[in-house]
Design a protein around this motif. Structure first.
Motif, PDB file in Angstrom:
ATOM      1  N   PRO A 192      22.591  92.695  41.609  1.00 59.02           N
ATOM      2  CA  PRO A 192      23.655  93.558  42.135  1.00 59.02           C
ATOM      3  C   PRO A 192      24.405  92.877  43.277  1.00 59.02           C
ATOM      4  O   PRO A 192      23.815  92.136  44.070  1.00 59.02           O
ATOM      5  N   THR A 193      25.718  93.098  43.333  1.00 53.82           N
ATOM      6  CA  THR A 193      26.538  92.444  44.365  1.00 53.82           C
ATOM      7  C   THR A 193      27.076  93.438  45.383  1.00 53.82           C
ATOM      8  O   THR A 193      27.656  93.038  46.379  1.00 53.82           O
ATOM      9  N   GLY A 194      26.928  94.751  45.095  1.00 52.13           N
ATOM     10  CA  GLY A 194      27.468  95.751  46.002  1.00 52.13           C
ATOM     11  C   GLY A 194      28.974  95.916  45.873  1.00 52.13           C
ATOM     12  O   GLY A 194      29.623  96.592  46.670  1.00 52.13           O
ATOM     13  N   GLU A 195      29.546  95.300  44.829  1.00 53.30           N
ATOM     14  CA  GLU A 195      30.974  95.401  44.552  1.00 53.30           C
ATOM     15  C   GLU A 195      31.412  96.862  44.428  1.00 53.30           C
ATOM     16  O   GLU A 195      30.665  97.702  43.948  1.00 53.30           O
ATOM     17  N   THR A 196      32.637  97.165  44.884  1.00 51.34           N
ATOM     18  CA  THR A 196      33.160  98.521  44.672  1.00 51.34           C
ATOM     19  C   THR A 196      34.396  98.437  43.793  1.00 51.34           C
ATOM     20  O   THR A 196      35.084  97.422  43.775  1.00 51.34           O
ATOM     21  N   GLY A 197      34.658  99.504  43.055  1.00 49.13           N
ATOM     22  CA  GLY A 197      35.847  99.562  42.193  1.00 49.13           C
ATOM     23  C   GLY A 197      35.628  98.816  40.895  1.00 49.13           C
ATOM     24  O   GLY A 197      34.691  98.023  40.756  1.00 49.13           O
ATOM     25  N   PHE A 198      36.483  99.114  39.913  1.00 47.81           N
ATOM     26  CA  PHE A 198      36.359  98.476  38.607  1.00 47.81           C
ATOM     27  C   PHE A 198      37.714  97.886  38.236  1.00 47.81           C
ATOM     28  O   PHE A 198      38.740  98.531  38.395  1.00 47.81           O
ATOM     29  N   THR A 199      37.725  96.637  37.771  1.00 43.52           N
ATOM     30  CA  THR A 199      39.004  95.987  37.480  1.00 43.52           C
ATOM     31  C   THR A 199      39.030  95.363  36.098  1.00 43.52           C
ATOM     32  O   THR A 199      37.981  95.044  35.527  1.00 43.52           O
ATOM     33  N   ILE A 200      40.261  95.231  35.573  1.00 39.95           N
ATOM     34  CA  ILE A 200      40.456  94.461  34.347  1.00 39.95           C
ATOM     35  C   ILE A 200      40.885  93.068  34.791  1.00 39.95           C
ATOM     36  O   ILE A 200      41.863  92.926  35.519  1.00 39.95           O
ATOM     37  N   VAL A 201      40.112  92.056  34.402  1.00 38.90           N
ATOM     38  CA  VAL A 201      40.429  90.707  34.866  1.00 38.90           C
ATOM     39  C   VAL A 201      41.073  89.916  33.733  1.00 38.90           C
ATOM     40  O   VAL A 201      40.942  90.274  32.560  1.00 38.90           O
ATOM     41  N   ASP A 202      41.787  88.832  34.083  1.00 39.99           N
ATOM     42  CA  ASP A 202      42.408  88.054  33.007  1.00 39.99           C
ATOM     43  C   ASP A 202      41.350  87.214  32.303  1.00 39.99           C
ATOM     44  O   ASP A 202      40.228  87.069  32.770  1.00 39.99           O
ATOM     45  N   SER A 203      41.710  86.675  31.148  1.00 41.43           N
ATOM     46  CA  SER A 203      40.727  86.044  30.268  1.00 41.43           C
ATOM     47  C   SER A 203      39.951  84.926  30.938  1.00 41.43           C
ATOM     48  O   SER A 203      38.758  84.799  30.743  1.00 41.43           O
ATOM     49  N   ARG A 204      40.642  84.138  31.737  1.00 37.16           N
ATOM     50  CA  ARG A 204      39.961  82.986  32.330  1.00 37.16           C
ATOM     51  C   ARG A 204      38.833  83.416  33.263  1.00 37.16           C
ATOM     52  O   ARG A 204      37.750  82.870  33.222  1.00 37.16           O
ATOM     53  N   ALA A 205      39.136  84.428  34.088  1.00 36.82           N
ATOM     54  CA  ALA A 205      38.155  84.847  35.083  1.00 36.82           C
ATOM     55  C   ALA A 205      36.950  85.539  34.448  1.00 36.82           C
ATOM     56  O   ALA A 205      35.894  85.636  35.046  1.00 36.82           O
ATOM     57  N   ALA A 206      37.105  85.980  33.193  1.00 40.74           N
ATOM     58  CA  ALA A 206      36.026  86.722  32.552  1.00 40.74           C
ATOM     59  C   ALA A 206      34.828  85.835  32.247  1.00 40.74           C
ATOM     60  O   ALA A 206      33.752  86.309  31.955  1.00 40.74           O
TER      61      ALA A 206
ATOM     62  N   GLU B 291      21.429  99.070  39.577  1.00 38.31           N
ATOM     63  CA  GLU B 291      21.288  97.812  38.853  1.00 38.31           C
ATOM     64  C   GLU B 291      22.664  97.280  38.486  1.00 38.31           C
ATOM     65  O   GLU B 291      23.649  98.010  38.559  1.00 38.31           O
ATOM     66  N   ARG B 292      22.691  96.001  38.101  1.00 38.68           N
ATOM     67  CA  ARG B 292      23.932  95.418  37.598  1.00 38.68           C
ATOM     68  C   ARG B 292      23.627  94.782  36.252  1.00 38.68           C
ATOM     69  O   ARG B 292      22.583  94.149  36.089  1.00 38.68           O
ATOM     70  N   ARG B 293      24.500  95.009  35.294  1.00 36.31           N
ATOM     71  CA  ARG B 293      24.269  94.421  33.978  1.00 36.31           C
ATOM     72  C   ARG B 293      25.523  93.747  33.464  1.00 36.31           C
ATOM     73  O   ARG B 293      26.618  94.214  33.739  1.00 36.31           O
ATOM     74  N   ARG B 294      25.341  92.672  32.738  1.00 39.55           N
ATOM     75  CA  ARG B 294      26.459  92.092  32.008  1.00 39.55           C
ATOM     76  C   ARG B 294      26.330  92.511  30.550  1.00 39.55           C
ATOM     77  O   ARG B 294      25.273  92.358  29.949  1.00 39.55           O
ATOM     78  N   LEU B 295      27.396  93.081  30.022  1.00 37.74           N
ATOM     79  CA  LEU B 295      27.399  93.479  28.622  1.00 37.74           C
ATOM     80  C   LEU B 295      28.391  92.603  27.873  1.00 37.74           C
ATOM     81  O   LEU B 295      29.508  92.395  28.339  1.00 37.74           O
TER      82      LEU B 295
ATOM     83  N   ALA C 116      35.189 104.210  35.139  1.00 30.36           N
ATOM     84  CA  ALA C 116      35.683 105.115  36.175  1.00 30.36           C
ATOM     85  C   ALA C 116      35.015 106.482  36.029  1.00 30.36           C
ATOM     86  O   ALA C 116      34.547 107.089  37.001  1.00 30.36           O
ATOM     87  N   ASP C 117      34.933 106.939  34.796  1.00 29.85           N
ATOM     88  CA  ASP C 117      34.329 108.221  34.475  1.00 29.85           C
ATOM     89  C   ASP C 117      32.862 108.275  34.919  1.00 29.85           C
ATOM     90  O   ASP C 117      32.369 109.303  35.387  1.00 29.85           O
ATOM     91  N   LEU C 118      32.153 107.158  34.770  1.00 25.88           N
ATOM     92  CA  LEU C 118      30.723 107.109  35.080  1.00 25.88           C
ATOM     93  C   LEU C 118      30.454 106.665  36.517  1.00 25.88           C
ATOM     94  O   LEU C 118      29.303 106.539  36.929  1.00 25.88           O
ATOM     95  N   GLY C 119      31.535 106.380  37.243  1.00 30.76           N
ATOM     96  CA  GLY C 119      31.375 105.969  38.640  1.00 30.76           C
ATOM     97  C   GLY C 119      30.752 104.594  38.808  1.00 30.76           C
ATOM     98  O   GLY C 119      30.027 104.342  39.767  1.00 30.76           O
ATOM     99  N   LEU C 120      31.019 103.695  37.852  1.00 35.95           N
ATOM    100  CA  LEU C 120      30.448 102.350  37.929  1.00 35.95           C
ATOM    101  C   LEU C 120      31.467 101.373  38.513  1.00 35.95           C
ATOM    102  O   LEU C 120      32.673 101.532  38.327  1.00 35.95           O
ATOM    103  N   SER C 121      30.979 100.349  39.198  1.00 39.42           N
ATOM    104  CA  SER C 121      31.873  99.302  39.675  1.00 39.42           C
ATOM    105  C   SER C 121      31.678  98.061  38.814  1.00 39.42           C
ATOM    106  O   SER C 121      30.714  97.967  38.054  1.00 39.42           O
TER     107      SER C 121
ATOM    108  N   GLU D  16      30.924  93.345  33.445  1.00 37.64           N
ATOM    109  CA  GLU D  16      29.780  93.565  34.313  1.00 37.64           C
ATOM    110  C   GLU D  16      29.942  94.928  34.950  1.00 37.64           C
ATOM    111  O   GLU D  16      31.050  95.295  35.346  1.00 37.64           O
ATOM    112  N   ALA D  17      28.856  95.682  34.981  1.00 38.26           N
ATOM    113  CA  ALA D  17      28.920  97.016  35.565  1.00 38.26           C
ATOM    114  C   ALA D  17      27.732  97.191  36.481  1.00 38.26           C
ATOM    115  O   ALA D  17      26.639  96.695  36.212  1.00 38.26           O
TER     116      ALA D  17
END
Ligand code: ZN
Ligand code: ZN
Ligand code: FE
Length: 753
Positions: free
Chosen positions: A80-94, A3-7, A27-32, A45-46
């Motif tokens: 779900p988008t099938g995205e891989t990896g987890f990133t910190i994005v800048d404020s605007r893109a959030a 699943e994909r969720r926005r928190l 990263a610890d939980l293996g989420l993208s 979003e995870a």
């Protein structure tokens, strides 16, 4: 299952290392996914396995960085988008959704500190704001959001403000409404006819003095004008009721947090809502005294809000007492937000007007949430929430405009994977509200870049919203009212599978031309089948039956206990009883299965209220009467479940017989009310569970205005969960007609796939 969720995490979560913390956790939980800051806190979003997502939500709170203080974590399902990896994005893109018009945000702690710092250049300045707080939605004229597109365009920044605005290290970097006493808006105090009495800090001091003296003030806020007075002053509160022509509808209070805690019982959830930067009005059980009885007559709850603009902060600091802050309007008209209009409409009602020269582009009423056992329920979604996008569990391939219903109107637009609901517009029966509706449609479309290609509307041909939709000459999708209610609940849970929909509501036009409102549906976003309903009775007097609950009591008595019982009741409460009894028995009178009207009938039978002065008053007071009673209520209250021509027939006949018999025995009203709630709730749950079993479904969605009733909701949810069913209740959207536009939009989007 993936699943994909926005928190969305609110509270003190910026500048405390929260984003790196989320990054490590994911990263610890293996989420993208991704994490970023926005004006309300942190949003992320995870995507990954459900149990890892559950763990993420838990550990976010349990292991948060030491300086972080989490007020709320809202989760919303995403596709779900099938995205891989987890990133910190800048404020605007959030602001990830395609449409990202920011909501109005309450004054932050940093700004409040400066407001009271005599050495700060904005000391005592009531328009202080920064990147993290201040007006947004209400001042934006068009997108993209920058100063020139707001009502701040006319104020040219001074050199100091400009320097801060351009400095990436400054906390006002690109804070579009930033200003100061040198270059920004100014406060003024006007007499009721518009003469200037005082300016700037003198205006504030004089306003405070008037409030402390028991006078009534119009105060220009974020999304409109309020009417304010000293909430501890019985005479002032009574006078405000008289001038506003508002009989019983409760007034909201502006308080500080210690006063809120003294006046009401605040659960952790209630306190989180109260202190959140969205700053809704929170309805909470009252425990303390200290405000005038006229603030909320006959009700065990008070509506509280904390200051959300610097001006409110200053008024409270000056008055040092709770203040009534009720919308600036006469009775049911829309809230005044335009200065000229406010002077005309509010001038005659007040002793002075505390106003300023920063324009309000679009009105936005205060939002209202209700704190009930261990959760917070949306009652009116407006300032601080609108126009925040909601994920759509289907894709809108064409731009959809949904025009809502009639009462508590909102409109919504859908495009791509999101739907955006407008602020609260009000009851479209009023011409002024209809004008406001037209503005809301234009504004929402322009802010979200939507050019409607399809319009979704209610089936009721007489709603002004339906007529508006017909005049657009666009492909139109007519959506049955209760299907839209259930769909709105499915949207916020990201649910696309069929469910049992239990819609307990006021009135909505059914596909058979009768007035529905106590419906069991098997529904998804594609369609619905009516598989059961409350027994139908006459609606004697049409609209008048909603305003005069004794009429519904007559209809129900005549239908269940017979005309003699109806006469016994009616002749004691109203001279027109014989005519109404005649109507109740005529076969050609419009019939309804409305659960809301059944509550009205019971409230009337128990002598609580024969006439109402605001919508749903009788039902609200019936629930209030049961306060403190055990949830199950006394025994002997049974809803009969039989088979009718359209599936299950829920007959409250035996329930009403018990209500009348117990009343005649002198059993306390609170106990009878609890019995009625328990009997109706258990019966409805039993019927829903039967439908679920017969149709192989495992989920029940609850919607409709009657589910603002926390006691009924709790009974139904408890019973259904005990039968092993999953229950979807509203959290993001109100169960009442304020949520209908979102349901309509989703159904239309689905139909166009
Ligand atoms: Zn701020
Ligand atoms: Zn300045
Ligand atoms: Fe409704």
């Amino acid at each position: 299952m993936r699943e994909r969720r926005r928190l969305r995490v609110t509270g003190t979560v910026q500048g405390v290392g929260f984003r790196p913390f989320v990054y490590r956790l994911a990263a610890d939980l293996g989420l993208s996914g991704w994490v970023g800051n926005d004006s309300l806190g942190v949003v992320l979003e995870a995507e990954g396995p459900v149990d890892a997502l559950d763990l993420l939500a838990e550990r976010l709170v349990a292991e948060a960085p030491p300086l972080a203080r989490i007020e709320s974590v809202d989760a919303e399902p995403q596709v779900p988008t099938g995205e891989t990896g987890f990133t910190i994005v800048d404020s605007r893109a959030a602001g990830a959704p395609a449409v990202a018009v920011p909501v109005d945000v309450a004054t932050c702690a940093d700004c409040e500190r400066e407001l009271f710092d005599p050495f700060d250049r904005r000391f005592g300045y009531p328009f202080i704001n920064c990147t993290n707080c201040g007006p947004r939605y209400t001042i934006i004229r068009s997108i993209p959001y920058d100063r020139a597109a707001t009502t701040m365009a006319g104020f040219t920044m001074c050199a100091d403000c400009r320097r801060e605005y351009e400095d990436p290290a400054d906390r006002r970097f690109h804070a579009e409404p930033t200003c100061c006493p040198v270059c920004g808006p100014q406060l003024s105090l006007l007499s009721p006819d518009g003469g200037v009495l005082a300016k700037a800090s003198e205006a504030l001091d004089a306003g405070v003095a008037l409030l402390n003296d028991g006078r009534i003030l119009a105060v220009k806020g974020l999304g409109g004008y309020h009417l304010a007075c000293d909430a501890t002053d019985d005479a002032a509160v009574a006078e405000l009721r008289r001038r506003k022509a508002r009989d019983d509808k409760p007034f909201a209070l502006l308080v500080d947090l210690p006063t809120a805690r003294a006046l009401c019982h605040l659960s952790p959830e209630a306190e989180a809502a109260l202190t959140s930067p969205r700053r809704p009005i929170v309805l909470a059980p009252r425990t303390g005294t200290g405000v005038a009885a006229g603030v909320a007559p006959n009700l065990p709850e008070l509506g509280l809000m904390l200051a959300y603009t610097p001006l409110h902060v200053q008024l409270l600091a000056g008055c040092r007492r709770p203040l009534v802050m009720t919308s600036g309007n006469l009775s049911d008209e829309p809230i005044a937000h335009d200065d000229t209009d406010a002077l005309t409409r509010l001038g005659p009602m007040v002793d002075a007007i505390l106003t300023h020269d920063r324009g309000i582009h679009i009105r936005c009423d205060d939002s209202v949430v209700r704190a009930v056992a261990r959760r917070v329920q949306m009652v009116r979604r407006s300032r601080g929430y609108a126009p925040e996008p909601i994920g759509l569990p289907t894709t809108a391939h064409r731009h959809v405009l949904a025009v809502g219903a009639e009462l508590k109107s909102t409109v919504a637009v859908a495009k791509g994977d999101t739907v955006v609901a407008s602020h609260h517009i009000g009851d479209l029966e009023h011409l002024a509200a209809y004008r406001s509706f037209l503005q809301a449609v234009d504004h929402l479309c322009s802010l979200t870049g939507v050019t409607p290609e399809v319009v979704a509307h209610d089936l009721h041909p007489e709603y002004l919203s339906t007529k508006f939709a017909a005049d657009l000459e666009l492909p139109a999708v007519g959506v049955q009212h209760h299907h839209a209610h259930i769909a709105s609940c499915l949207v916020e849970h990201g649910h696309t599978e069929p469910v049992v929909g239990l819609a307990f509501d006021g009135l909505g036009l059914g596909t058979d031309g009768t007035a529905w409102g106590g419906e069991l549906l098997v529904a998804d976003l594609d369609g619905f089948r009516r598989v059961g309903h409350l027994r139908q009775v006459a609606l004697p007097g049409g609209d008048r039956a909603a305003r005069e609950p004794w009429r519904m009591a007559m209809a129900w008595l005549a239908a269940t206990l017979g005309p003699d019982e109806a006469e016994r009741y009616g002749s004691a409460v109203d001279d027109r009883w014989a005519a109404v009894l005649g109507l109740a028995q005529r076969p050609d009178v419009l019939r309804t299965s409305s659960a809301g009207r059944l509550f009205d009938a019971v409230a009337a039978l128990l002598g609580l209220r024969t006439r109402i002065t605001y919508e749903a008053q009788a039902a609200i007071e019936l629930e209030a009467a049961a306060a403190g009673q055990p949830l199950a209520g006394p025994g002997g209250y049974e809803l009969d479940i039989g088979i009718g021509p359209e599936g299950l027939l829920l007959d409250p006949g035996p329930l009403l017989a018990t209500v009348v018999a117990e009343r005649d025995k002198g059993v306390p009203v609170g106990q009878i009310s609890a019995g009625f709630h328990g009997g109706l709730g258990r019966g409805a749950a039993t019927a829903a569970a039967r439908v679920a079993a017969e149709n192989g479904l495992d989920t029940v969605a609850l919607s409709g205005g009657v589910f603002q009733n926390a006691r009924l909701t709790d009974v139904v949810v408890t019973e259904l969960e005990a039968s092993g069913l999953r229950v979807l209740v509203h959290r993001l959207l109100p169960p009442n007609d304020g949520g209908v536009s979102v349901g309509q939009a989703a159904i239309a989007a689905r139909r166009l796939r």
